[in-house]
Design a protein around this motif. Structure first.
Motif, PDB file in Angstrom:
ATOM      1  N   GLU A  16       0.834  -1.208   0.000  1.00  0.00           N
ATOM      2  CA  GLU A  16       0.000   0.000   0.000  1.00  0.00           C
ATOM      3  C   GLU A  16       0.863   1.250   0.000  1.00  0.00           C
ATOM      4  O   GLU A  16       0.540   2.244  -0.676  1.00  0.00           O
ATOM      5  CB  GLU A  16      -0.922  -0.018   1.215  1.00  0.00           C
ATOM      6  CG  GLU A  16      -2.024  -1.060   1.147  1.00  0.00           C
ATOM      7  CD  GLU A  16      -2.780  -1.214   2.451  1.00  0.00           C
ATOM      8  OE1 GLU A  16      -3.965  -1.599   2.398  1.00  0.00           O
ATOM      9  OE2 GLU A  16      -2.188  -0.950   3.530  1.00  0.00           O
ATOM     10  N   ASP A  19       2.157   1.777  -3.479  1.00  0.00           N
ATOM     11  CA  ASP A  19       1.112   2.360  -4.320  1.00  0.00           C
ATOM     12  C   ASP A  19       1.054   3.872  -4.128  1.00  0.00           C
ATOM     13  O   ASP A  19       0.958   4.647  -5.092  1.00  0.00           O
ATOM     14  CB  ASP A  19      -0.257   1.760  -3.979  1.00  0.00           C
ATOM     15  CG  ASP A  19      -0.443   0.353  -4.515  1.00  0.00           C
ATOM     16  OD1 ASP A  19       0.266  -0.022  -5.468  1.00  0.00           O
ATOM     17  OD2 ASP A  19      -1.310  -0.374  -3.977  1.00  0.00           O
ATOM     18  N   ALA A  20       1.080   4.295  -2.864  1.00  0.00           N
ATOM     19  CA  ALA A  20       0.973   5.719  -2.549  1.00  0.00           C
ATOM     20  C   ALA A  20       2.185   6.492  -3.072  1.00  0.00           C
ATOM     21  O   ALA A  20       2.049   7.586  -3.630  1.00  0.00           O
ATOM     22  CB  ALA A  20       0.825   5.908  -1.042  1.00  0.00           C
ATOM     23  N   GLU A  22       4.186   5.638  -5.608  1.00  0.00           N
ATOM     24  CA  GLU A  22       4.189   5.665  -7.079  1.00  0.00           C
ATOM     25  C   GLU A  22       3.108   6.577  -7.642  1.00  0.00           C
ATOM     26  O   GLU A  22       3.258   7.127  -8.731  1.00  0.00           O
ATOM     27  CB  GLU A  22       4.020   4.251  -7.620  1.00  0.00           C
ATOM     28  CG  GLU A  22       5.252   3.383  -7.428  1.00  0.00           C
ATOM     29  CD  GLU A  22       5.163   2.073  -8.176  1.00  0.00           C
ATOM     30  OE1 GLU A  22       4.105   1.795  -8.774  1.00  0.00           O
ATOM     31  OE2 GLU A  22       6.151   1.316  -8.161  1.00  0.00           O
ATOM     32  N   SER A  23       2.012   6.753  -6.903  1.00  0.00           N
ATOM     33  CA  SER A  23       0.940   7.631  -7.376  1.00  0.00           C
ATOM     34  C   SER A  23       1.239   9.100  -7.123  1.00  0.00           C
ATOM     35  O   SER A  23       0.474   9.976  -7.549  1.00  0.00           O
ATOM     36  CB  SER A  23      -0.388   7.252  -6.700  1.00  0.00           C
ATOM     37  OG  SER A  23      -0.360   7.554  -5.312  1.00  0.00           O
ATOM     38  N   GLY A  24       2.339   9.383  -6.428  1.00  0.00           N
ATOM     39  CA  GLY A  24       2.705  10.765  -6.157  1.00  0.00           C
ATOM     40  C   GLY A  24       2.044  11.359  -4.947  1.00  0.00           C
ATOM     41  O   GLY A  24       2.093  12.582  -4.740  1.00  0.00           O
ATOM     42  N   GLU A  25       1.431  10.520  -4.128  1.00  0.00           N
ATOM     43  CA  GLU A  25       0.776  11.011  -2.923  1.00  0.00           C
ATOM     44  C   GLU A  25       1.804  11.626  -1.968  1.00  0.00           C
ATOM     45  O   GLU A  25       2.918  11.129  -1.834  1.00  0.00           O
ATOM     46  CB  GLU A  25       0.060   9.849  -2.237  1.00  0.00           C
ATOM     47  CG  GLU A  25      -0.722  10.218  -0.995  1.00  0.00           C
ATOM     48  CD  GLU A  25      -1.421   9.012  -0.395  1.00  0.00           C
ATOM     49  OE1 GLU A  25      -1.588   8.972   0.843  1.00  0.00           O
ATOM     50  OE2 GLU A  25      -1.785   8.104  -1.173  1.00  0.00           O
ATOM     51  N   ARG A 116       7.365  -5.348  -7.657  1.00  0.00           N
ATOM     52  CA  ARG A 116       6.176  -5.022  -8.441  1.00  0.00           C
ATOM     53  C   ARG A 116       6.414  -5.296  -9.925  1.00  0.00           C
ATOM     54  O   ARG A 116       7.505  -5.082 -10.441  1.00  0.00           O
ATOM     55  CB  ARG A 116       5.808  -3.558  -8.222  1.00  0.00           C
ATOM     56  CG  ARG A 116       5.579  -3.273  -6.736  1.00  0.00           C
ATOM     57  CD  ARG A 116       5.535  -1.797  -6.429  1.00  0.00           C
ATOM     58  NE  ARG A 116       4.309  -1.168  -6.878  1.00  0.00           N
ATOM     59  CZ  ARG A 116       3.151  -1.247  -6.246  1.00  0.00           C
ATOM     60  NH1 ARG A 116       3.042  -1.971  -5.150  1.00  0.00           N
ATOM     61  NH2 ARG A 116       2.093  -0.620  -6.699  1.00  0.00           N
ATOM     62  N   ARG A 118       4.894  -4.719 -13.929  1.00  0.00           N
ATOM     63  CA  ARG A 118       3.987  -3.998 -14.822  1.00  0.00           C
ATOM     64  C   ARG A 118       4.384  -4.295 -16.259  1.00  0.00           C
ATOM     65  O   ARG A 118       5.551  -4.582 -16.539  1.00  0.00           O
ATOM     66  CB  ARG A 118       4.020  -2.486 -14.556  1.00  0.00           C
ATOM     67  CG  ARG A 118       5.377  -1.850 -14.760  1.00  0.00           C
ATOM     68  CD  ARG A 118       5.344  -0.350 -14.540  1.00  0.00           C
ATOM     69  NE  ARG A 118       4.767   0.020 -13.269  1.00  0.00           N
ATOM     70  CZ  ARG A 118       5.429   0.015 -12.114  1.00  0.00           C
ATOM     71  NH1 ARG A 118       6.687  -0.380 -12.075  1.00  0.00           N
ATOM     72  NH2 ARG A 118       4.848   0.389 -11.010  1.00  0.00           N
ATOM     73  N   ALA A 310       8.968   8.636 -11.993  1.00  0.00           N
ATOM     74  CA  ALA A 310       7.593   8.134 -12.075  1.00  0.00           C
ATOM     75  C   ALA A 310       7.534   6.885 -12.937  1.00  0.00           C
ATOM     76  O   ALA A 310       8.270   6.746 -13.914  1.00  0.00           O
ATOM     77  CB  ALA A 310       6.676   9.203 -12.643  1.00  0.00           C
TER      78      ALA A 310
END
Length: 381
Positions: A16, A19-20, A22-25, A116, A118, A310
């Motif tokens: 989690e 995810d945060a 990589e999403s730029g959060e 991960r 992709r 990114a």
């Protein structure tokens, strides 16, 4: 566990958190490890801020009732420690003060286990290319799948089973395993994956000449490995090491440690009598001469990535030619800059090279510990 242990609802899993990131959060990490541990290895990302307050300060403040004074009570935190135990206690203390905090489950050890996958694009081949990313170190590996066959490129020993499981899930079988060079930042999974798949490991012939002490198939410049209806072609790309290669699959260039998205490979990790200045000169030739025939729309898929980059971790070769000074610098200036900018080497790089050459054997746990920390294989542009 103490009365201040955080419950499961106050936890965030390593996946989690990845995810945060990589999403730029925007994320504020509260790292409660000691300074030496933080300096050696930390979680980084485009919008990640780290605050350091050692665990023992929380223990002391909890006795005096001053826990809230150690942090900004208006902020939210993800609390980090080596294995998620001390940080869980700190989360409990912060929650008692009404401060929003979550514990990173498993701590840095859990973060090191994140791997991960992709899919990345290719328009010139029917093969499917999967890129693997280890956020803890920035290491990238690849699997190419076509016609029920698969080739694994630059696998990590820590995740050897993962490639085989993923290929099996795709109803394919591994027909080749390749390292682009002798790695200095991580223990290679080349032999483990090849042995499990029942194939011969492949490595550049020039790397074999460094004295690899196990059975391996040396690949020459121009050699090809067929995978389904596609082929991976070896291209000599020396500079990071004497035996470095890249692999070309249609319009995708697996550049190993020759070319990154924000820099190039450092030339000082081979050791022995290898001259970093000579290797830097070879790297300049790789970038400006050996890659010269490749079109600008070639997709560069590198061996490492910096934390602030990114996803997906690819770029058009033309964009890198325009962005990186390495492609326009005169050779002498490039050599001086690269040799003078190498910085600290990867942790334990000497032992890791010895392991990857087959001269030293360690168990999985020891190998995992040896490679933790930033890979430091690049010179930033």
């Amino acid at each position: 566990m103490s009365e201040h242990d955080a419950d499961q609802s106050s936890a965030v899993s390593p996946e989690e958190l990845a995810d945060a990131v990589e999403s730029g959060e925007s994320i504020t990490l509260l790292d409660v490890r000691n300074r030496e541990e933080i300096d050696a290895w930390r979680i980084e990302g485009p919008n990640v801020e780290s605050v350091h307050v050692p665990y023992m300060r929380f223990v002391s403040a909890n006795v005096t009732g001053d826990v809230g004074s150690l942090v900004d009570p208006e902020r939210s935190y993800v609390v980090v420690c080596p294995r998620g135990e001390e940080s869980a206690e700190v989360v409990g203390m912060l929650e008692d003060e009404g401060i929003d905090a979550r514990n990173l489950s498993g701590g840095m050890a859990g973060w090191a286990d994140v791997y991960r996958r992709r899919e990345i694009g290719s328009t010139a081949t029917d093969a499917t290319v999967f890129q693997y990313h280890r956020p803890a170190t920035g290491c990238l590996g690849y699997t190419v799948v076509d016609g029920g066959e698969a080739v694994v490129v630059d696998p990590l020993a820590a995740f050897s089973d993962r490639y085989l499981e993923d290929v099996a899930d795709l109803d394919a079988e591994v027909v080749a395993v390749v390292d682009t060079h002798v790695h200095a930042d991580h223990v290679s999974g080349l032999r483990a994956v090849a042995d499990a798949a029942g194939v011969s490991p492949s490595i550049p012939a020039a790397a074999v000449e460094r004295g690899i002490d196990y059975a391996v198939e040396g690949r020459e410049d121009g050699d090809a490995i067929e995978v389904g209806g596609s082929e991976l072609r070896f291209r000599a790309s020396p500079g990071h090491t004497t035996g470095s290669v890249s692999l070309l699959l249609g319009d995708v260039l697996f550049s190993g440690d020759a070319l990154f998205l924000n820099g190039v490979g450092r030339p000082d990790l081979q050791g022995g009598d290898a001259d970093p200045s000579n290797l830097a000169g070879e790297l300049h030739a790789t970038l400006t001469e050996r890659f010269a025939e490749l079109p600008d729309d070639t997709v560069v898929a590198p061996g490492h990535v910096r934390p602030e980059t990114a996803a997906p971790y690819t770029a058009a070769l033309g964009a890198l030619r325009a962005r990186l000074s390495a492609f326009s610098e005169p050779r002498a200036a490039f050599v001086d800059r690269i040799v003078g900018s190498v910085g600290e080497p990867p942790a334990n790089h000497g032992r890791i090279v010895a392991i990857n050459l087959g001269r030293e054997v360690v168990d999985d746990a020891a190998a995992f510990e040896l490679e933790l920390g930033p890979n430091n294989c690049a010179v930033a542009d």
